[in-house]
Design a protein around this motif. Sequence first.
Motif, PDB file in Angstrom:
ATOM      1  N   LYS A   1       0.939  -1.070  -0.010  1.00  0.00           N
ATOM      2  CA  LYS A   1       0.105   0.125   0.060  1.00  0.00           C
ATOM      3  C   LYS A   1       0.686   1.125   0.007  1.00  0.00           C
ATOM      4  CE  LYS A   1      -4.024  -2.057   2.299  1.00  0.00           C
ATOM      5  NZ  LYS A   1      -4.742  -1.948   3.473  1.00  0.00           N
ATOM      6  N   ARG A   2       1.965   1.261   1.070  1.00  0.00           N
ATOM      7  CA  ARG A   2       2.744   2.558   0.897  1.00  0.00           C
ATOM      8  C   ARG A   2       3.534   2.601  -0.600  1.00  0.00           C
ATOM      9  NH1 ARG A   2       7.723   3.510   0.855  1.00  0.00           N
ATOM     10  NH2 ARG A   2       8.553   1.191   0.995  1.00  0.00           N
ATOM     11  N   ALA A   3       3.968   1.616  -1.035  1.00  0.00           N
ATOM     12  CA  ALA A   3       4.727   1.871  -2.434  1.00  0.00           C
ATOM     13  C   ALA A   3       3.607   2.124  -3.361  1.00  0.00           C
ATOM     14  CB  ALA A   3       5.402   0.546  -2.733  1.00  0.00           C
TER      15      ALA A   3
ATOM     16  N   PHE B   1      10.634 -10.952  -2.770  1.00  0.00           N
ATOM     17  CA  PHE B   1       9.968 -10.509  -4.104  1.00  0.00           C
ATOM     18  C   PHE B   1       9.492  -9.034  -4.021  1.00  0.00           C
ATOM     19  CE2 PHE B   1       6.600  -9.602  -7.159  1.00  0.00           C
ATOM     20  CZ  PHE B   1       7.580  -9.782  -8.436  1.00  0.00           C
ATOM     21  N   LEU B   2       8.670  -8.761  -3.073  1.00  0.00           N
ATOM     22  CA  LEU B   2       7.978  -7.392  -2.895  1.00  0.00           C
ATOM     23  C   LEU B   2       8.953  -6.603  -2.758  1.00  0.00           C
ATOM     24  CD1 LEU B   2       5.432  -5.758  -2.756  1.00  0.00           C
ATOM     25  CD2 LEU B   2       5.540  -6.004  -0.336  1.00  0.00           C
TER      26      LEU B   2
ATOM     27  N   ASN C   1      12.067  -1.963  -4.857  1.00  0.00           N
ATOM     28  CA  ASN C   1      13.403  -1.470  -5.091  1.00  0.00           C
ATOM     29  C   ASN C   1      13.577  -1.207  -6.589  1.00  0.00           C
ATOM     30  OD1 ASN C   1      13.946  -1.301  -2.249  1.00  0.00           O
ATOM     31  ND2 ASN C   1      15.064  -3.139  -2.099  1.00  0.00           N
ATOM     32  N   SER C   2      13.562  -2.239  -7.318  1.00  0.00           N
ATOM     33  CA  SER C   2      13.588  -2.105  -8.769  1.00  0.00           C
ATOM     34  C   SER C   2      12.818  -0.973  -9.531  1.00  0.00           C
ATOM     35  CB  SER C   2      13.436  -3.406  -9.423  1.00  0.00           C
ATOM     36  OG  SER C   2      14.209  -4.309  -9.183  1.00  0.00           O
ATOM     37  N   THR C   3      11.660  -1.075  -8.926  1.00  0.00           N
ATOM     38  CA  THR C   3      10.758   0.352  -9.527  1.00  0.00           C
ATOM     39  C   THR C   3      11.186   1.493  -9.212  1.00  0.00           C
ATOM     40  OG1 THR C   3       8.990  -1.320  -9.290  1.00  0.00           O
ATOM     41  CG2 THR C   3       8.187   1.029  -9.632  1.00  0.00           C
TER      42      THR C   3
ATOM     43  N   VAL D   1      13.976   6.955 -10.201  1.00  0.00           N
ATOM     44  CA  VAL D   1      14.963   7.573 -10.091  1.00  0.00           C
ATOM     45  C   VAL D   1      15.841   7.749 -11.431  1.00  0.00           C
ATOM     46  CG1 VAL D   1      17.594   7.820  -9.020  1.00  0.00           C
ATOM     47  CG2 VAL D   1      15.197   7.091  -7.566  1.00  0.00           C
ATOM     48  N   GLN D   2      15.963   6.585 -12.045  1.00  0.00           N
ATOM     49  CA  GLN D   2      16.764   6.674 -13.359  1.00  0.00           C
ATOM     50  C   GLN D   2      16.170   7.613 -14.369  1.00  0.00           C
ATOM     51  OE1 GLN D   2      17.253   3.005 -15.226  1.00  0.00           O
ATOM     52  NE2 GLN D   2      18.645   3.727 -16.897  1.00  0.00           N
TER      53      GLN D   2
END
Length: 143
Positions: A39-41, A110-111, A116-118, A123-124
């Motif tokens: 929910k936060r992410a 996984f989450l 982190n990847s998203t 950022v990129q």
Amino acid sequence: FSIHQIFLDGLYAVSPIVRDYRRIPEIIRYQKFLGKEYKRAFERFRNDTNLTVREVRYIANVYSYLVKQSLRNLDELLMVITASRLRMSDEERLQAIDNIFYSMEEKVAFLIHFNNSTGALIVQRAKSKRDINTTRKLYELTP
């Protein structure tokens, strides 16, 4: 026959060893973490201009699938620890709880990785946009 029936009825009962197994509260903590973290992410990702609508939909689908699977794990846990639901020995129940625990552990890992990847992608993209805008300003180009 009655001895056989007593044995089978005993398999329905859940012993204190199973009820008090340390991994049961850990599974529940994982479930709470999954719910809060997604929910936060998602709130953060949903409002970020560096993601497209299609990407936000994809993220929502990933979270939805993850939550459904984790709820399925909780249903399995409930079946395993509830008396008169399944005929299982204590060893089989503990093994089933371990499998549920490992499944939840994988979902949490996984989450975290997915978020982190998203976040890194965002950022990129933000950095790329800044670089493009800086270059445009340097060369006095208009978008």
